[in-house]
Enzyme design. Structure first.
Site, short mmCIF file in Angstrom:
data_model
loop_
_atom_site.label_atom_id
_atom_site.label_comp_id
_atom_site.label_asym_id
_atom_site.label_seq_id
_atom_site.Cartn_x
_atom_site.Cartn_y
_atom_site.Cartn_z
N LYS A 1 0.85 -1.20 0.00
CA LYS A 1 0.00 0.00 0.00
C LYS A 1 0.88 1.25 0.00
O LYS A 1 2.10 1.15 0.18
CB LYS A 1 -0.91 -0.01 1.22
N ARG B 1 -9.92 0.30 15.38
CA ARG B 1 -9.86 1.08 14.13
C ARG B 1 -10.97 0.61 13.20
O ARG B 1 -12.02 1.22 13.14
CB ARG B 1 -8.45 0.92 13.54
N HIS C 1 -5.69 -6.93 13.59
CA HIS C 1 -4.45 -6.14 13.56
C HIS C 1 -4.07 -5.81 15.00
O HIS C 1 -4.94 -5.46 15.81
CB HIS C 1 -4.71 -4.86 12.75
N ARG D 1 1.32 -10.46 7.26
CA ARG D 1 1.19 -9.28 6.38
C ARG D 1 2.33 -8.29 6.60
O ARG D 1 2.13 -7.21 7.14
CB ARG D 1 -0.12 -8.53 6.68
N TYR E 1 16.71 30.92 4.96
CA TYR E 1 15.55 31.64 5.49
C TYR E 1 15.65 31.82 7.00
O TYR E 1 16.03 30.88 7.72
CB TYR E 1 14.26 30.85 5.22
N CYS F 1 14.61 24.29 2.45
CA CYS F 1 13.66 25.02 1.61
C CYS F 1 12.81 24.02 0.82
O CYS F 1 13.00 22.82 0.93
CB CYS F 1 14.40 25.93 0.63
N MET F 2 11.93 24.53 -0.03
CA MET F 2 11.06 23.64 -0.80
C MET F 2 11.86 22.77 -1.78
O MET F 2 11.58 21.58 -1.95
CB MET F 2 10.04 24.49 -1.57
N ASP F 3 12.88 23.36 -2.40
CA ASP F 3 13.62 22.65 -3.46
C ASP F 3 15.11 22.52 -3.19
O ASP F 3 15.82 21.88 -3.96
CB ASP F 3 13.47 23.39 -4.80
C1 LIG Z 1 -3.89 -3.99 8.36
C2 LIG Z 1 -2.41 -3.88 8.15
N1 LIG Z 1 -1.70 -4.99 7.99
C3 LIG Z 1 -0.37 -4.95 7.78
C4 LIG Z 1 0.32 -3.75 7.74
C5 LIG Z 1 1.81 -3.75 7.53
O1 LIG Z 1 2.46 -3.23 8.67
P1 LIG Z 1 4.03 -3.14 8.78
O2 LIG Z 1 4.46 -2.18 7.74
O3 LIG Z 1 4.26 -2.63 10.16
O4 LIG Z 1 4.57 -4.49 8.54
C6 LIG Z 1 -0.39 -2.58 7.94
C7 LIG Z 1 0.32 -1.31 7.91
O5 LIG Z 1 -0.03 -0.29 8.40
C8 LIG Z 1 -1.80 -2.63 8.13
O6 LIG Z 1 -2.53 -1.52 8.31
#
Ligand SMILES: Cc1ncc(COP(=O)(O)O)c(C=O)c1O
Length: 420
Positions: A55, A164, A193, A249, A293, A340-342
């Site tokens: 993700k 959550r 989780h 995961r 700055y 700075c920005m860049d």
């Molecule tokens: C539901 C869920 N599973 C797995 C992960 C992976 O977590 P990590 O990057 O700590 O291994 C996340 C990350 O936020 C998550 O939200």
């Protein structure tokens, strides 16, 4: 030949041609990614499937090349957060099951179905919307002609204490029963989780795992079979074997970053991302010269100041002002003045031989020195996750495999692959 076609041909000619013009870029080491993936697989054992979390653009590393490489290495599924992230991968040709971890609104159900994405489900309204979309799909003459496509797989998300997203752990059986009214839905997984897997005190994680295990046992007793049970993200994997079930995961560990300094059992991972730039401008200044700055830095002695073409728009955070360090000719040099920005400035007085065009490492190693995502996070007052996730879209990603550039993602977010 039309100009665009000519450009594409050029970009496909050689690894050298793939190099972007911008001196600031992130190198993504695909060999390190595969090393981490294999290490995790060996750690959990062959009987546990790894659901790699890609993700947030694979934590800033680029979801598509990371997905392709993981599939090549044997990943059978992948997980993203949002519907859009899943759709993007599907449209780029990724065919393995893609789990959506981030929740789905009922109105997003038709797209999740069309792209055969596998959402986390915790709300019966979304289940109903998925089922209605599936019913409509079954009635479309088109779907019969191509052979009615299968049911939609979902993973049920259980809240065992994260607070959550999720079905309260005391209500999972009722939820499963209610789902039986929706024949288009197939439950492929049950997940939860952990809120504190990265903390030194294991007590609450244990409580969550016990709650989850009880739910699994109740389900099994009813005769219902769910193929995958999963709990552990990276911290869960390294904190307790009890958390492995038959799927894990990992996200951050895949990218070579330890999920927490509290865990003593994390095997050596290889960082996947390096961020580099070059010295753009150099000047010797007298003592008492202000830099940047707000004149927040004043030289105390005659100093050699380098200006770097990287700023907070690139993810080199403003909070690194007068705090960060970079590597020049193998030496750690301090960021001076405000980022700075860049652009930003560093004091390279300790490297008098420094030249315009010298490589500067912002994240990664040079000579015997190293700057890790943990170092950057400490200087920024954040967590390493945010360091890699905030690398800006303007920073080209250069993908290395066996030391060769195999792909580049430019500022336009378009991938250019080496013709192999
Ligand atoms: C539901 C869920 N599973 C797995 C992960 C992976 O977590 P990590 O990057 O700590 O291994 C996340 C990350 O936020 C998550 O939200």
């Amino acid at each position: 030949m039309p100009a665009a076609r000519q450009l594409l041909t050029c970009l496909r000619l050689s690894a050298h041609c793939l190099r972007p013009l911008r001196p600031t870029f992130a190198e993504i080491d695909l060999d390190a990614l595969i090393y981490n993936f294999s290490l995790l697989q060996n750690y959990v054992g062959k009987q546990v499937e790894i659901l790699p979390v890609i993700k947030a653009d694979a934590y800033g590393h680029g979801a598509l090349p990371i997905a392709r490489e993981l599939i090549r290495a044997g990943a059978r599924r992948a997980a993203v957060a949002t519907l859009e992230e899943g759709v993007e991968l599907r449209e780029a040709g990724v065919q393995i099951p893609i789990v959506l971890l981030g929740g789905l609104l009922p109105r997003q159900a038709p797209q999740a179905l069309t792209y055969r994405l596998t959402p986390f489900i915790y709300d019966l309204r979304t289940a109903e919307a998925l089922s209605q979309a599936w019913d409509r799909e079954q009635k479309e003459p088109e779907s019969h002609r191509i052979g009615a496509r299968g049911r939609i797989s979902v993973h049920l998300k259980v809240d065992t204490g994260m607070g959550r997203l999720g079905i309260p752990y005391t209500h999972v059986l009722e939820f499963l029963e209610a789902l039986s009214a929706y024949p288009g839905i197939e439950v492929e997984g049950l997940a939860t989780h952990l809120a504190t897997a990265d903390e030194p005190d294991p007590a609450f994680a244990k409580t969550q795992i016990n709650r989850f295990r009880k739910v699994c046992d109740q389900i099994e007793r009813t005769g219902y079979r769910i193929p995958f049970y999963h709990v552990a993200s990276s911290a869960g994997i390294f904190s307790s074997q009890e958390a492995h079930f038959n799927m894990v995961r990992p996200g951050i560990a895949l990218y070579g970053i330890p999920p927490s300094l509290n865990l003593t059992s994390v095997p050596p991972l290889k960082p996947v991302m390096r961020i580099k730039t070059e010295i753009l401008f150099l000047k010797s200044v007298a003592p008492g010269t202000s830099i940047g700055y707000g004149r927040s830095f004043m030289t105390a002695r005659e100093s050699l100041i380098a200006t770097l073409p990287v700023g907070y728009y690139d993810g080199y955070s403003w909070s690194l002002s007068n705090r960060g360090r970079v590597l020049v000719r193998g030496e750690k040099c301090p960021v001076v003045g405000r980022v700075c920005m860049d652009l930003c400035m560093v004091d390279v007085s300790q490297v008098p031989e420094a030249c315009v065009g010298d490589e500067v490492v912002l994240l990664g190693n040079q000579g015997t020195q190293q700057i890790t995502a943990i170092d950057l996070a400490a200087w920024m007052g954040t967590i390493p996750y945010e360091v890699v996730c905030s690398v800006g879209r303007r920073v080209p990603r250069i993908y290395l495999s066996n030391g060769d550039v195999i792909c580049v993602r430019g500022q336009d977010q378009v991938y250019r692959w080496r013709d192999t």
